[in-house]
Write a protein that holds these residues in place. Structure first.
Motif, PDB file in Angstrom:
ATOM      1  N   LEU A   1       0.761  -1.189   0.001  1.00 35.61           N
ATOM      2  CA  LEU A   1       0.142   0.066   0.013  1.00 35.61           C
ATOM      3  C   LEU A   1       0.738   1.200  -0.007  1.00 35.61           C
ATOM      4  N   TRP A   2       1.959   1.280   0.907  1.00 32.54           N
ATOM      5  CA  TRP A   2       2.874   2.522   0.850  1.00 32.54           C
ATOM      6  C   TRP A   2       3.285   2.682  -0.392  1.00 32.54           C
ATOM      7  N   ARG A   3       3.687   1.783  -1.093  1.00 32.00           N
ATOM      8  CA  ARG A   3       4.439   1.708  -2.426  1.00 32.00           C
ATOM      9  C   ARG A   3       3.659   2.145  -3.428  1.00 32.00           C
ATOM     10  N   ALA A   4       2.202   1.666  -3.535  1.00 35.50           N
ATOM     11  CA  ALA A   4       1.368   1.967  -4.456  1.00 35.50           C
ATOM     12  C   ALA A   4       0.643   3.404  -4.262  1.00 35.50           C
ATOM     13  N   GLU A   5       0.464   3.823  -2.869  1.00 37.31           N
ATOM     14  CA  GLU A   5      -0.377   5.218  -2.607  1.00 37.31           C
ATOM     15  C   GLU A   5       0.547   6.276  -1.817  1.00 37.31           C
ATOM     16  N   GLY A   6       1.778   5.832  -1.649  1.00 35.60           N
ATOM     17  CA  GLY A   6       2.722   6.756  -0.822  1.00 35.60           C
ATOM     18  C   GLY A   6       3.731   7.123  -1.679  1.00 35.60           C
ATOM     19  N   GLN A   7       3.773   7.403  -2.993  1.00 37.22           N
ATOM     20  CA  GLN A   7       4.921   7.804  -3.488  1.00 37.22           C
ATOM     21  C   GLN A   7       5.379   9.339  -3.317  1.00 37.22           C
ATOM     22  N   SER A   8       4.481  10.173  -3.130  1.00 37.26           N
ATOM     23  CA  SER A   8       4.543  11.566  -2.750  1.00 37.26           C
ATOM     24  C   SER A   8       4.462  12.019  -1.573  1.00 37.26           C
ATOM     25  N   PHE A   9       5.210  12.827  -1.100  1.00 39.59           N
ATOM     26  CA  PHE A   9       4.913  13.309   0.644  1.00 39.59           C
ATOM     27  C   PHE A   9       3.554  13.577   0.864  1.00 39.59           C
TER      28      PHE A   9
END
Length: 319
Positions: free
Chosen positions: A7-15
């Motif tokens: 999930l972090w990789r998919a939806e946490g790319q930007s600050f």
């Protein structure tokens, strides 16, 4: 790769994406969820793999992910003790920060800072990277020993300016300004970063697991461990350095402008300012660096590169 990291990789790319996720995942009400609810949320996530290939629109799935992010360690798949989960960080550290900010006696300052660093160090230890290590028992002993030493050292450093000022009766207004207003912010920032580096030092020595884009573990990297610990230490320094610095600046301006007429009201106003700054800085500091960290091929050890042709690798940074 664990569902949390996916999930972090998919939806946490930007600050900004990470900030919004943390704002939801740090909700203290998530601490009230039972172990059974947490386990059910994990099962729901695992049964719905496709949600990570497109934006999550189903509210039930979104709530399951938030509960998972706030309660489950992505490396061990174990439920984190309730007092050491991310949503518990602010409710517990807030009174410790407030008490530490108003102590002007060396003995009490040492005790309050010892308790403060003890909690943040325990939080760091539990929420760090959980890569299985050889001789696990000795590693845990080393982390506990280093953690206790770091806590004691940080508390001594924090109380030293007050001890020095009181020992030599340095009561000038300049000394009061430096010791009570200017020094706490850099000292808390540096000592917070120091305790993170010490308690997670085995990640420097033993390395952490790195994965390819499909989530397959391709090796254990000391360089990835160094990057993960450095980023976490820096984020912790920014969190507490700002939390102790900004309220002093704001309160100085409040007193100078005489916005608060009653001197007795300055204390509650300062406590409110500290709470607001800490509440705002916590998701900011957690979002400074990706939770699913990325490291380039050129930055990894040759023995890892010999087994794969991938160019990008991922790891759990820890909190």
């Amino acid at each position: 790769m664990d569902a949390n990291l996916r999930l972090w990789r998919a939806e946490g790319q930007s600050f900004f994406q990470r900030f919004l996720l943390w704002m939801d995942a740090l909700d203290p009400l998530l601490l009230l969820k039972s172990s059974d609810e947490i386990k059910r949320s994990r099962l729901l996530i695992q049964a719905d793999e496709k949600t990570l290939n497109e934006p999550i629109q189903n509210n039930q799935t979104k709530q399951a992910f938030l509960l998972s992010l706030s309660s489950v360690h992505p490396d061990t798949d174990k439920i984190i003790p309730v007092l050491l989960r991310p949503p518990a960080f602010m409710p517990i550290t807030l009174p410790l920060v407030m008490v530490s900010s108003v102590q002007h006696q060396a003995g009490r300052a040492f005790f309050s800072q010892f308790v403060f660093h003890a909690y943040t160090t325990a939080f760091t230890l539990v929420n760090g990277n959980g890569t299985p290590k050889a001789e696990e028992y000795s590693v845990q002993q080393k982390q506990m020993l280093f953690g206790l030493g770091a806590i004691s050292y940080a508390a001594c450093i924090g109380a030293f300016p007050l001890t020095f000022m009181n020992r030599y009766a340095l009561k000038s207004s300049l000394m009061q300004l430096v010791v009570k207003k200017l020094l706490p912010a850099p000292l808390f920032g540096l000592t917070s970063a120091f305790t993170v580096a010490m308690v997670r030092s085995p990640e420097f020595d033993n390395g952490i697991e790195v994965m390819d884009r499909n989530g397959n573990v391709i090796g254990v990297s000391k360089k990835a461990g160094e990057k993960a610990v450095t980023e976490t230490a820096l984020s912790r320094a920014v969190l507490f350095g700002t939390t102790f610095f900004l309220p002093e600046v704001l309160m100085h301006n409040v007193q100078r402008a005489r916005w608060v007429k009653n001197p007795r009201a300055l204390g509650p106003v300062k406590m409110s300012v500290i709470m607001s700054v800490l509440a705002g800085m916590l998701p900011v500091s957690f979002s400074m660096f990706p939770q699913c960290g990325e490291i380039k091929r050129a930055d990894l050890e040759p023995e890892i590169l010999s087994s794969t042709e991938e160019t990008e690798f991922f790891y759990n940074r820890g909190i």
